[in-house]
Design a protein around this motif. Structure first.
Motif, short mmCIF file in Angstrom:
data_model
loop_
_atom_site.label_atom_id
_atom_site.label_comp_id
_atom_site.label_asym_id
_atom_site.label_seq_id
_atom_site.Cartn_x
_atom_site.Cartn_y
_atom_site.Cartn_z
N ARG A 72 0.77 0.63 -10.87
CA ARG A 72 0.77 1.70 -11.86
C ARG A 72 0.19 1.28 -13.21
NH1 ARG A 72 3.06 3.82 -16.18
NH2 ARG A 72 3.25 6.10 -16.30
N PRO A 73 0.61 0.13 -13.79
CA PRO A 73 0.05 -0.21 -15.11
C PRO A 73 -1.46 -0.40 -15.07
CG PRO A 73 1.25 -2.06 -14.18
CD PRO A 73 1.57 -0.88 -13.33
N TRP A 74 -1.98 -0.85 -13.94
CA TRP A 74 -3.43 -1.06 -13.84
C TRP A 74 -4.18 0.26 -13.75
CZ3 TRP A 74 -5.17 -5.64 -15.08
CH2 TRP A 74 -4.30 -6.74 -14.97
N THR A 75 -3.66 1.18 -12.94
CA THR A 75 -4.33 2.48 -12.85
C THR A 75 -4.26 3.21 -14.18
OG1 THR A 75 -2.28 3.46 -11.98
CG2 THR A 75 -3.90 2.69 -10.38
N GLN A 76 -3.14 3.04 -14.91
CA GLN A 76 -3.02 3.67 -16.23
C GLN A 76 -4.04 3.07 -17.20
OE1 GLN A 76 0.71 3.02 -18.33
NE2 GLN A 76 0.82 5.20 -18.80
N ALA A 77 -4.20 1.74 -17.17
CA ALA A 77 -5.16 1.10 -18.06
C ALA A 77 -6.59 1.51 -17.71
CB ALA A 77 -5.02 -0.42 -17.96
N PHE A 78 -6.87 1.64 -16.43
CA PHE A 78 -8.21 2.06 -16.02
C PHE A 78 -8.51 3.47 -16.49
CE2 PHE A 78 -8.55 -1.78 -14.02
CZ PHE A 78 -9.67 -1.91 -13.21
N ARG A 79 -7.50 4.35 -16.44
CA ARG A 79 -7.72 5.70 -16.96
C ARG A 79 -8.02 5.66 -18.44
NH1 ARG A 79 -3.32 7.17 -13.60
NH2 ARG A 79 -1.91 7.14 -15.41
N ALA A 80 -7.30 4.79 -19.17
CA ALA A 80 -7.53 4.68 -20.61
C ALA A 80 -8.94 4.19 -20.91
CB ALA A 80 -6.51 3.73 -21.22
N SER A 125 3.09 -6.33 -6.63
CA SER A 125 1.64 -6.29 -6.45
C SER A 125 0.91 -6.31 -7.78
CB SER A 125 1.25 -5.04 -5.65
OG SER A 125 1.88 -5.04 -4.39
N SER A 126 1.46 -5.59 -8.77
CA SER A 126 0.84 -5.60 -10.10
C SER A 126 0.87 -6.99 -10.71
CB SER A 126 1.55 -4.60 -11.02
OG SER A 126 1.28 -3.27 -10.63
N LEU A 127 1.96 -7.73 -10.48
CA LEU A 127 2.06 -9.08 -11.02
C LEU A 127 1.09 -10.03 -10.33
CD1 LEU A 127 5.92 -9.42 -11.49
CD2 LEU A 127 4.19 -9.02 -13.24
N SER A 128 0.88 -9.86 -9.03
CA SER A 128 -0.11 -10.68 -8.34
C SER A 128 -1.50 -10.41 -8.88
CB SER A 128 -0.06 -10.39 -6.83
OG SER A 128 1.17 -10.76 -6.29
N LEU A 129 -1.79 -9.14 -9.13
CA LEU A 129 -3.09 -8.79 -9.70
C LEU A 129 -3.23 -9.33 -11.12
CD1 LEU A 129 -5.76 -7.36 -9.49
CD2 LEU A 129 -4.62 -5.19 -9.96
N LEU A 130 -2.12 -9.34 -11.87
CA LEU A 130 -2.15 -9.91 -13.22
C LEU A 130 -2.55 -11.38 -13.18
CD1 LEU A 130 -1.49 -9.99 -16.26
CD2 LEU A 130 0.90 -10.36 -15.65
N GLN A 131 -2.03 -12.12 -12.20
CA GLN A 131 -2.39 -13.54 -12.09
C GLN A 131 -3.89 -13.70 -11.87
OE1 GLN A 131 -0.11 -15.66 -9.17
NE2 GLN A 131 -1.22 -17.55 -9.44
N ALA A 361 -0.56 -3.37 -0.97
CA ALA A 361 0.51 -3.78 -1.88
C ALA A 361 1.65 -4.37 -1.05
CB ALA A 361 1.00 -2.58 -2.69
N HIS A 362 1.42 -5.59 -0.54
CA HIS A 362 2.35 -6.17 0.43
C HIS A 362 3.70 -6.52 -0.20
CE1 HIS A 362 -0.93 -6.10 3.19
NE2 HIS A 362 -1.64 -6.94 2.47
N GLU A 363 3.70 -6.96 -1.47
CA GLU A 363 4.99 -7.23 -2.12
C GLU A 363 5.79 -5.94 -2.27
OE1 GLU A 363 1.99 -10.01 -4.29
OE2 GLU A 363 2.04 -7.94 -3.57
N HIS A 364 5.08 -4.85 -2.65
CA HIS A 364 5.76 -3.57 -2.80
C HIS A 364 6.30 -3.09 -1.45
CE1 HIS A 364 6.40 -0.52 -5.91
NE2 HIS A 364 6.38 0.36 -4.94
N ALA A 365 5.50 -3.28 -0.41
CA ALA A 365 5.96 -2.90 0.93
C ALA A 365 7.20 -3.71 1.31
CB ALA A 365 4.84 -3.12 1.95
N ALA A 366 7.19 -5.00 0.98
CA ALA A 366 8.35 -5.84 1.29
C ALA A 366 9.59 -5.31 0.57
CB ALA A 366 8.07 -7.29 0.89
N ALA A 367 9.43 -4.88 -0.69
CA ALA A 367 10.56 -4.33 -1.44
C ALA A 367 11.10 -3.07 -0.76
CB ALA A 367 10.15 -4.03 -2.87
N GLN A 368 10.20 -2.24 -0.23
CA GLN A 368 10.64 -1.03 0.48
C GLN A 368 11.38 -1.39 1.76
OE1 GLN A 368 10.44 2.10 -0.71
NE2 GLN A 368 9.52 1.28 -2.58
N TYR A 369 10.88 -2.39 2.48
CA TYR A 369 11.58 -2.79 3.70
C TYR A 369 12.96 -3.36 3.38
CZ TYR A 369 7.69 -1.98 6.89
OH TYR A 369 6.71 -1.39 7.66
N ARG A 370 13.06 -4.11 2.27
CA ARG A 370 14.37 -4.62 1.88
C ARG A 370 15.32 -3.46 1.55
NH1 ARG A 370 11.08 -8.03 -1.49
NH2 ARG A 370 10.65 -9.99 -0.41
N ALA A 371 14.80 -2.46 0.85
CA ALA A 371 15.62 -1.29 0.54
C ALA A 371 16.05 -0.57 1.82
CB ALA A 371 14.86 -0.34 -0.38
#
Length: 893
Positions: A72-80, A125-131, A361-371
């Motif tokens: 989300r933060p990346w798509t928001q920045a790209f829109r900006a 996923s956003s944090l991985s992209l940040l790295q 977004a594999h980290e995000h998917a993992a979070a959903q599976y944990r939930a």
């Protein structure tokens, strides 16, 4: 709007880093602080200054809670920035990250300030992209400012903090002077010392707390009973709203920090105007696009905490219905979970996980599976969900957690008698090279294969392939392992009609046939994979890779170049960064073998940068291999490489010690190298033939024997290498090539004083180096031929030796191979080729005198004698005193 006060030191630092970034020295700054410490206010002030100076800026913010979409933060920045959002629907994750990094590089242009707020809420996923983007920042005019809530960095941010151009700031409390200035700005008058001290004591200098206390003071005119916690402050502010407005904003808290106005109306039953009082009170902001946002995360949290359980569930159920049509899958799943509707929540959460996988977004998917696993209805499906969770964790690099969940799933499969679950758990792990988990995966594959008992051909084939891939060539071969596994997997795969299974089986068979004896078989496997590439593009990449490896080993340059051209085309069409990484390394290896050392270093550096960006586990190791190989050829940087090789030898496979010994010998530290060699020599027959490094290790042993002049093991190493005469000592083509095997055989023959065999092998090596187009190995071979002629002393040998030395020296000097050029020069100095003092010392060595006895006889220091002997060894091209004595007796010098 409250005036920004204080933080002069932090603002000066950020302004300085922005100026450096605009000058081309980009980087990242991570700003840490407690909730309300003023991180966002500081960044807004920096953005205002940057915009006033004409600098392009963009802002992206993360949302708390599990309903936020990945990236989300990346798509928001790209829109900006007015840029199209990257395609998140498919392809590879590394390709997506590479695309985003490229877009950021292009957007930076003359300069860019990019702020990412509330990183403590960021999806993985956003944090991985940040790295990835932070790693790119030093090379572009970009300052990336990340804000996160302390007191310490979340684990996912730590790799960013370790980056080469990343700085950090920690925001503490405001000073008394800064608190006083803020109070004066907010109240319109200065506070007395006593009131100011009380304000700072209660707030701890936290700007948010200070502001909330000041606003409450301004509203009530009284400081008695002021709340000590920010939640109470916020609740009191909300309590000053009208009953309808207070109820509406409290109910809106279930929607998270940001929400759409139509969703607000659907959940609260109130029109958007119901937020007007909250907006006026500074609790909520509404932008022109119809999106509302709580002014601070603590505002939303404080209001949410005041809702009862039943009220929360009712509102979340309404929110789920409101977002069903237009909201994200994650938001729907989150609201259904919080509503208590476990049945619908499970299916919605699994759908959110599947969509996250499709978006890479594999980290995000993992979070959903944990939930999903935490929901009551998941118990019956737990084993399968654990496998899917593990698959996402492995793909996102969380190997330990992925393997833990594989083991748990396998345990459930065993308990229920479901062999399919055990098989799936065993075949989830991928790319475990150098991992301590490999043996455990191998053992689980064995268990799964026994449990499956032929009931599922596709799963059995995957297990056979995984067994072959994870078999440890350095361990004793256990029953049932070995080449038969790959053959069985390949035969079974052909019957499934599944191209993915067939490719995995081809990889398994290739893993078993890495020994040089099987090069033709590997070429055939490569041909099959290349043909399979017509329906499965990844297979073509592997096929041409294997054929490049085979033709490099055979020294067939024409065929190798053809495969390299085909491979290059497939890599360019695939656009996959990891395949580009491999291609860069192949090109670096070719540049090395052709003597284009500067180009090789540049290509290897480019490969390392790309490998790091892709988080490839082998990038650092292979870069060290290239660095060491280049340093030994050029003499540049070898002392810096040595401790890195030493560290690897201490923690790597046993025969990595040989590599360290070669490096030490090239540094002139022969005694240390010889000591290591004596620990390795008794185990030469234990280099396993199925190991990918077998030929390279054997060639390395030959080089080390030649450098040290060790003769005892020369016959054994010679016999090992002899069947491969005419080959090149190379492993995969994307690693440095070690030259003709004939060159190593010639060196060993010289050690064994087999002049005829030495001439045969070295003559062949010279021709093979020429056919390969390798001036460096031609130069090395010329120097060995010079040594051969100097030792043989037959008719015409003196002149031939001089010609070979001159050729070696000219080539070495032209290529920049300083160590070889020096050896060629030293061996040409002096008559015979030794000086009179050196000939005198050689004669005493032939008499059997020790260094101390020679020193006494000639009235020299023992250190001077050691130096003379070192020069004699270099000039004669031999490695020990025995061969000096042999040369003296043969020549009568």
């Amino acid at each position: 709007m409250t005036t920004f006060v204080g933080r002069e030191r932090e603002m000066a630092f950020l302004s300085g880093r922005l100026a450096e970034a605009l000058a081309g020295d980009g980087g990242a700054v991570l700003v840490e602080g407690d909730a309300g410490a003023g991180k966002t206010a500081l960044a807004h002030a920096l953005v205002r200054r940057a915009r006033a100076d004409g600098v392009r800026t963009a802002w992206g913010a993360c949302l708390e809670g599990e309903g936020a979409a990945p990236y989300r933060p990346w798509t928001q920045a790209f829109r900006a920035l007015g840029l199209p959002s990257p395609d998140l629907a498919g392809g590879s994750r590394t390709r997506l990250f590479d695309e985003v990094a490229g877009l950021v590089r292009d957007a930076a242009g003359p300069g860019l300030l990019l702020v990412l707020d509330d990183l403590h809420w960021a999806d993985p996923s956003s944090l991985s992209l940040l790295q990835v983007v932070a790693a790119e920042a030093p090379d572009v005019r970009l300052l990336l400012v990340g804000l996160y809530r302390g007191p310490e960095a979340p684990p996912a941010l730590r790799p960013v903090l370790r980056g080469r151009a990343c700085s950090s700031l920690v925001l503490g409390g405001l000073t008394p002077a800064e608190t006083g200035r803020l109070a004066a700005d907010e109240l319109g008058h200065e506070l007395g010392d006593r009131d100011l001290a009380g304000l700072r004591e209660r707030s701890g200098g936290n700007p948010l707390f200070v502001l909330e206390l000041l606003r409450l003071r301004r509203a009530t005119g009284d400081t008695a009973g002021l709340p000590s916690g920010v939640r109470d402050v916020i609740e009191q502010r909300a309590g000053r709203l009208g009953p309808a407005a207070a109820a509406a904003v409290r109910r809106a808290a279930v929607l998270g920090r940001e929400f759409a106005l139509p969703v607000f109306t659907a959940v609260t039953g109130e029109p958007p105007e119901a937020l007007d009082e909250a907006v006026a009170a500074g609790l909520v902001r509404v932008d022109p696009g119809g999106t509302a946002r709580f002014s601070h995360a603590l505002v939303q949290e404080a209001l949410y905490s005041r809702l009862g359980t039943a009220e929360r569930e009712r509102l979340h159920a309404l929110a789920a219905e409101a977002v069903r049509a237009d909201g994200t899958a994650e938001a729907l799943a989150y609201h259904l979970r919080e509503s208590g509707d476990a049945g619908r929540a499970l299916e919605a959460t699994l759908e959110a996980a599947r969509q996250a996988v499709a978006r890479l977004a594999h980290e995000h998917a993992a979070a959903q599976y944990r939930a999903a696993l935490a929901l009551p209805g998941a118990a019956a499906r737990r084993a399968g969900l654990l496998v899917e969770l593990a698959r996402c964790e492995f793909r996102s690099g969380d190997v330990e957690e992925g393997w833990r969940h594989c083991r748990e799933a396998a345990g459930l499969g065993r308990a229920s008698g479901d062999a399919r679950v055990v098989a799936d758990a065993a075949t989830v792990p991928r790319d475990l090279a150098f991992s301590p988990l490999t043996a455990q995966v191998h053992a689980l594959c064995r268990d799964a294969l026994a449990l499956l008992d032929g009931a599922d051909p596709v799963r059995e084939t995957r297990l056979l392939a995984q067994l072959a891939i994870t078999a440890d060539p350095w361990a004793s071969t256990a029953a049932g392992s070995g080449p038969a596994l790959g053959e069985r997997a390949l035969a079974a795969a052909e019957g499934t009609g599944d191209p993915d299974v067939l490719l995995l089986a081809l990889q398994a068979r290739h893993t078993e046939l890495v020994n040089g004896r099987h090069v033709q078989d590997r070429l055939a496997l490569g041909e099959r994979a290349a043909l399979l590439g017509r329906t499965l593009p990844e297979a073509a990449l592997w096929g041409h890779t294997w054929r490049m490896d085979g033709f490099a080993e055979l020294g067939r340059r024409v065929e190798f170049d053809a495969e390299l051209a085909a491979f290059t085309g497939h890599v360019e069409r695939s656009g996959e960064p990891l395949w580009r990484w491999r291609l860069l390394l192949v090109r670096a290896a070719v540049a090395l073998v052709e003597g284009r050392f500067a180009e090789a270093r540049a290509l290897a550096a480019e490969a390392l940068a790309l490998g790091r960006r892709c988080r490839h586990g082998g990038a650092e190791h292979l870069d060290l291999v290239f660095a060491a190989h280049t340093a030994m050829l050029t003499g540049e940087g070898l002392a810096e490489v040595e401790p890195l090789v030493r560290r690897l030898s201490e923690h790597g496979p046993f025969f990595a010690r040989s590599w360290l010994a070669v490096v030490l010998a090239h540094l002139g530290r022969r005694d240390e190298a010889a000591m290591i060699w004596r620990s390795v020599a008794p185990h030469l027959d234990q280099v396993p033939a199925p190991a990918a490094e077998w030929l390279i290790i054997s060639a390395g042993h030959a080089e080390l024997l030649s450098l040290l002049g060790e003769t005892a093991e020369a016959p054994a190493v010679y016999a090992t290498l002899l069947p491969f005469a005419g080959r090149q000592s190379v492993g995969p083509a994307h690693t440095p090539w070690g030259g003709p095997v004939s060159l190593h055989l010639g060196r060993l023959a010289l050690l064994m004083e087999d002049v005829e065999a030495a001439e045969t092998h070295l003559t062949a090596a010279l021709a093979e180096s020429g056919a390969l187009g390798s001036p460096p190995y031609q130069a090395m071979t010329h120097l060995e031929l010079a040594r051969l002629c100097a030792l043989r002393r037959g008719p015409g040998d003196v002149r031939a030796a001089a010609t070979h030395r001159e050729t070696a020296r000219d080539l070495a000097e032209r290529l920049g191979m300083a160590p070889l050029a020096e050896k060629a020069r030293v061996s040409a100095d002096g008559p015979g080729p030794l000086s009179s003092r050196e000939r005198q010392i050689a004669a005493l060595i032939a008499e059997g005198l020790t260094n101390r006895q020679i020193a006494g006889r000639l009235h020299l220091s023992e250190r001077t004698v050691e130096n003379h002997i070192s020069h004699i060894l270099d000039k004669l091209g031999v490695g020990n005193r025995t061969l000096i004595a042999s040369w003296h007796r043969r020549t009568g010098a």
